[in-house]
Design an enzyme around this catalytic site. Structure first.
Site, PDB file in Angstrom:
ATOM      1  CG  ASP A 190      -1.824  -1.146   1.332  1.00 54.43           C
ATOM      2  OD1 ASP A 190      -2.134  -1.712   0.268  1.00 54.43           O
ATOM      3  OD2 ASP A 190      -2.246  -1.502   2.454  1.00 54.43           O
TER       4      ASP A 190
HETATM    5  N1  URA Z   1      -1.213  -5.859   4.141  1.00 52.15           N
HETATM    6  C1  URA Z   1      -1.690  -4.608   4.098  1.00 52.15           C
HETATM    7  O1  URA Z   1      -2.709  -4.301   4.684  1.00 52.15           O
HETATM    8  N2  URA Z   1      -1.001  -3.686   3.394  1.00 52.15           N
HETATM    9  C2  URA Z   1       0.150  -3.938   2.747  1.00 52.15           C
HETATM   10  O2  URA Z   1       0.755  -3.049   2.134  1.00 52.15           O
HETATM   11  C3  URA Z   1       0.641  -5.263   2.811  1.00 52.15           C
HETATM   12  C4  URA Z   1      -0.052  -6.210   3.510  1.00 52.15           C
END
Ligand code: URA
Length: 225
Positions: A104
């Site tokens: 993310d």
């Molecule tokens: N889980 C999440 O919520 N975000 C990420 O970036 C990776 C795993």
């Protein structure tokens, strides 16, 4: 640049180093019309003509990269308004890369990139069960009840998640190991136990460990596969 024949063959996905040694002994490898049995023999991949089992190897110079992703960059090749992690790779080959497992925008840490589709597939395939390890910081302290719930059956989007390994490090921090990567998986898992992820960092993908790679945030390095 000259490289060892066994290293060249493994970079072209001919097999592991040990199977390649066997194939060399079986006289399966020909370099410029000459059978070569020594893995240490040096070749120039751009110039020399290498045959394996009577088939020519069309040299493909694959690139493998490990990056320490900073916050506020998205894991995409292009975006109209946001900076992408590809923007951090100021090299002519940058646009040929694809991202092996996205993070993310606010997640930091290890991202792998390559232009070798079969390597991407081997890491992302659900059956490969490649471990992805994260350091998680939470808004509230982690209770025993939360840990029990996180280790038992959890459904996201009506699908049962694969079991996770989780270790509490301090009151509100833990390490969690996943073998899959659903959309916002960790954030949603902690939301499910009424907590909230405030910081997330990926520290390992399979054998690739951010600490050993020694790359600063926003930087990247080529890795040897
Ligand atoms: N889980 C999440 O919520 N975000 C990420 O970036 C990776 C795993």
């Amino acid at each position: 640049m000259k490289i060892r024949l066994d290293k060249f063959l493994s970079s072209q996905n001919i097999g592991t180093r040990s199977t390649i040694t066997k194939q060399l002994k079986l006289k399966k490898v020909v370099v410029n019309n000459q059978i070569i049995q020594q893995g240490s023999f040096k070749i120039d991949p751009e110039l020399d003509r290498v045959l394996f089992d009577n088939n020519i190897i069309n040299y493909c110079n694959f690139i493998y990269i490990a990056m320490n992703k900073p916050q506020n960059y998205i894991c995409a090749n292009k975006d109209k308004s946001k900076q992408t992690i590809i923007d951090l790779i100021k090299e002519p080959f940058a646009n040929s890369l694809h991202i092996v497992g996205r993070l993310d925008i606010d997640t930091t840490g290890l991202v792998l990139l390559t232009n070798n589709g079969s390597w991407t597939h081997s890491l992302k395939s659900p059956n490969a069960n490649i471990e992805k390890e994260y350091e998680v910081t939470l808004k509230d302290d982690i209770t025993d009840e939360m840990l029990i719930k996180l280790k038992s059956d959890i459904f996201l989007d009506n699908k049962l998640l694969k079991k996770v390994r989780i270790e509490k490090i301090y009151k509100n921090t833990c390490n969690i190991i996943l073998t899959e990567g659903k959309y916002h998986q960790i954030k949603r898992m902690f939301h499910y136990v009424n907590n909230e992820v405030i910081k997330l960092k990926r520290i390992r993908i399979g054998i690739f460990n951010l600490e050993n790679l020694n790359i600063k945030e926003g930087e990247w390095t080529k890795i040897i596969i």
